[in-house]
Every structure is written in C-alpha cells, then in structure tokens.
Design a protein around this motif. Structure first.
Motif, PDB file in Angstrom:
ATOM      1  N   ALA A 259       0.853  -1.193   0.000  1.00 19.74           N
ATOM      2  CA  ALA A 259       0.000   0.000   0.000  1.00 19.74           C
ATOM      3  C   ALA A 259       0.889   1.244   0.000  1.00 19.74           C
ATOM      4  O   ALA A 259       1.570   1.532   0.984  1.00 19.74           O
ATOM      5  N   ILE A 260       0.881   1.976  -1.109  1.00 19.47           N
ATOM      6  CA  ILE A 260       1.803   3.097  -1.302  1.00 19.47           C
ATOM      7  C   ILE A 260       1.100   4.424  -1.051  1.00 19.47           C
ATOM      8  O   ILE A 260       0.019   4.687  -1.602  1.00 19.47           O
ATOM      9  N   ASP A 261       1.714   5.251  -0.225  1.00 21.98           N
ATOM     10  CA  ASP A 261       1.131   6.538   0.139  1.00 21.98           C
ATOM     11  C   ASP A 261       0.986   7.473  -1.069  1.00 21.98           C
ATOM     12  O   ASP A 261       1.824   7.474  -1.975  1.00 21.98           O
ATOM     13  N   LYS A 262      -0.044   8.292  -1.035  1.00 20.12           N
ATOM     14  CA  LYS A 262      -0.388   9.186  -2.143  1.00 20.12           C
ATOM     15  C   LYS A 262       0.692  10.185  -2.549  1.00 20.12           C
ATOM     16  O   LYS A 262       0.866  10.436  -3.746  1.00 20.12           O
ATOM     17  N   PRO A 263       1.471  10.789  -1.636  1.00 20.42           N
ATOM     18  CA  PRO A 263       2.400  11.826  -2.093  1.00 20.42           C
ATOM     19  C   PRO A 263       3.470  11.362  -3.075  1.00 20.42           C
ATOM     20  O   PRO A 263       4.173  12.188  -3.651  1.00 20.42           O
ATOM     21  N   GLU A 264       3.614  10.050  -3.252  1.00 18.62           N
ATOM     22  CA  GLU A 264       4.646   9.576  -4.165  1.00 18.62           C
ATOM     23  C   GLU A 264       4.361  10.022  -5.593  1.00 18.62           C
ATOM     24  O   GLU A 264       3.217  10.079  -6.032  1.00 18.62           O
ATOM     25  N   GLN A 265       5.425  10.368  -6.307  1.00 20.85           N
ATOM     26  CA  GLN A 265       5.323  10.758  -7.706  1.00 20.85           C
ATOM     27  C   GLN A 265       6.291   9.899  -8.518  1.00 20.85           C
ATOM     28  O   GLN A 265       7.423   9.673  -8.111  1.00 20.85           O
ATOM     29  N   PHE A 266       5.805   9.411  -9.644  1.00 24.70           N
ATOM     30  CA  PHE A 266       6.652   8.632 -10.537  1.00 24.70           C
ATOM     31  C   PHE A 266       7.204   9.549 -11.612  1.00 24.70           C
ATOM     32  O   PHE A 266       6.437  10.170 -12.353  1.00 24.70           O
ATOM     33  N   ARG A 267       8.508   9.631 -11.691  1.00 22.86           N
ATOM     34  CA  ARG A 267       9.170  10.380 -12.756  1.00 22.86           C
ATOM     35  C   ARG A 267       9.901   9.360 -13.610  1.00 22.86           C
ATOM     36  O   ARG A 267      10.867   8.730 -13.167  1.00 22.86           O
ATOM     37  N   VAL A 268       9.398   9.159 -14.833  1.00 17.94           N
ATOM     38  CA  VAL A 268       9.882   8.069 -15.669  1.00 17.94           C
ATOM     39  C   VAL A 268      10.389   8.609 -17.000  1.00 17.94           C
ATOM     40  O   VAL A 268       9.702   9.375 -17.673  1.00 17.94           O
TER      41      VAL A 268
END
Length: 243
Positions: free
Chosen positions: A154-163
């Motif tokens: 379960a991953i917290d919302k503030p994470e951002q993926f920069r790909v």
C-alpha cells in the motif's frame, strides 16, 4: 536581367515554401496512448511471489519532451479532468490518450502524480496523521513451508513517478510519425522488486487479519522497514516503453 530576377525570386519562393512545410510537418499530431501495467515475470519457474493486480489513482500527468527539430514539447493535464482510478495486471490499462507533435525525440519524461484511492478495503491502522493511499499492489506470497498468504503493498499518495521513456530497444531516441498510433506503457517491475529483497523479510513479516482470512499488509504503518525498501526499488525500476 529581368529573366535572372524572376529566376532568383522563384528560388526564394521555393526555399520559403520548403521551410514552412517542414515547420508545419513538425506540428502534425500523433496519437499516443499512455498505459500502465505490470512487467511480466522473468522467473516464472520460481514463483513464490504471485502478483494478482494493482489499483492506482492518478491526479495529473506532466510531459516534457525534447526533439531534434521543432522545439521542445511540454504539457500538464488539468486536475479537474478527474482521471478515474485504474485496475490492471499484466494487461496494461489505458490512462489517457494524447496528441503529440511528430518528430524525432531525443528524450521524453513523464511525471505521474497520485491522488487518494477510495474504498481501499484494508485496515493497516493508519489515522488522520497519515497520508491516504495512491497505489495498492496485490498478490500472494508462498512461504518456505508451502503455505500461502495474500499480501498488499500500500503506497502513500504523495509519491510521484518520474519516468524517462525509451524505445523497445532501450534507447532514448523515439520517432513519432503521423499515421501511426503509439503506446507509451509504464511498467511496474513488481516481480523483480520483491525478488530483490531478502526473502527472510517476507518470512518474518507481520500478518494481520484473522486466522481464516490472514493478510500481509506492507505499508508505511505496518511492516514499515520492508515498505521503504520495496518502495525505493519499485520506483527505481519503473520504466516506460514507447512502441
């Protein structure tokens, strides 16, 4: 003299027309479908991890691309577009469709920001002081003794993926041509992520739920140390292929 002047004027007209055509060509739109999925298991014969699916809630998408000619391309989606939560596994789900100008891209970067998932269906003991969840990665873990327990990362919302995107051969140069529809697929390397950690962490993880319905919750609240390691490695291994 008059004849020479006409010829010169004609040459200038051709050059100007060619220049305009090249510029216009580089503004022609190409359809690109942004998708998201789970990378196939490269070690199917060693299957103590079984990924069954993923839910994700995307808030907005930012794109930044550089081209050999025609200038850079940048856009950011409007959060009011209210992108719907997605469920997916090995078969990628479509996030949205974009029109990008054709050309040779030396680089493409996609930034994906998350929002809160509703009705997550798990209780990991969090309260108002904790962030809501943006990603739920589900699966089953087979213990060394052969017993099986469902798990959720379960991953917290503030994470951002920069790909950063690449072509199927692994190079950053990507050609978009009018008349072709492309898929830009974000792949979570979930199997490789779990196999990259010491298996004893999974063997010794705290299991919640009941005797009849146990569940291993890996979050910032439960099994927090393993969560940090898995989150870091999942973000590090996420890639996007344009084909």
């Amino acid at each position: 003299m008059a004849l020479n002047r006409i010829k010169t004027a004609g040459l200038i007209l051709v050059l100007l027309t060619t220049g305009c055509t090249e510029k216009d060509d580089l503004t022609l739109p190409v359809q690109v479908n942004l998708k998201i999925g789970i990378k196939e298991d490269s070690q199917a014969g060693n299957q103590y991890i079984d990924i069954t699916g993923c839910r994700i809630a995307i808030y907005k998408i930012r794109f930044d691309g550089t081209r050999e000619a025609g200038g850079s391309v940048f856009f950011e989606t409007d959060p009011s577009a209210n992108l719907q939560p997605l469920n997916f596994s090995e078969n990628p789900a479509t996030v949205s469709t974009f029109d990008l100008p054709q050309g040779i891209y030396d680089g493409m970067r996609w930034d994906i920001s998350l929002k809160c998932l509703d009705d997550i269906g798990i209780d990991d003991g969090r309260h108002d002081g904790y962030p809501c969840l943006g990603i739920l990665l589900s699966g089953n873990y087979t213990y060394l003794d052969g017993s099986v327990v469902p798990f959720v990362l379960a991953i917290d919302k503030p994470e951002q993926f920069r790909v950063t995107a690449s072509n199927p051969a692994g190079y950053s140069t990507i050609v978009l041509s009018v008349g072709t529809v492309y898929d830009a697929i974000v792949y979570f390397s979930a199997y490789d992520t779990f196999r990259s950690i010491n298996r004893l962490l999974l063997e010794e993880a705290i299991v919640s739920g009941t005797t009849e319905e146990p569940i291993m919750i890996i979050s910032s609240v439960q099994n927090g140390e393993m969560y940090k390691v898995l989150l870091f490695r999942l973000l590090l291994s996420t890639n996007i292929i344009v084909k």
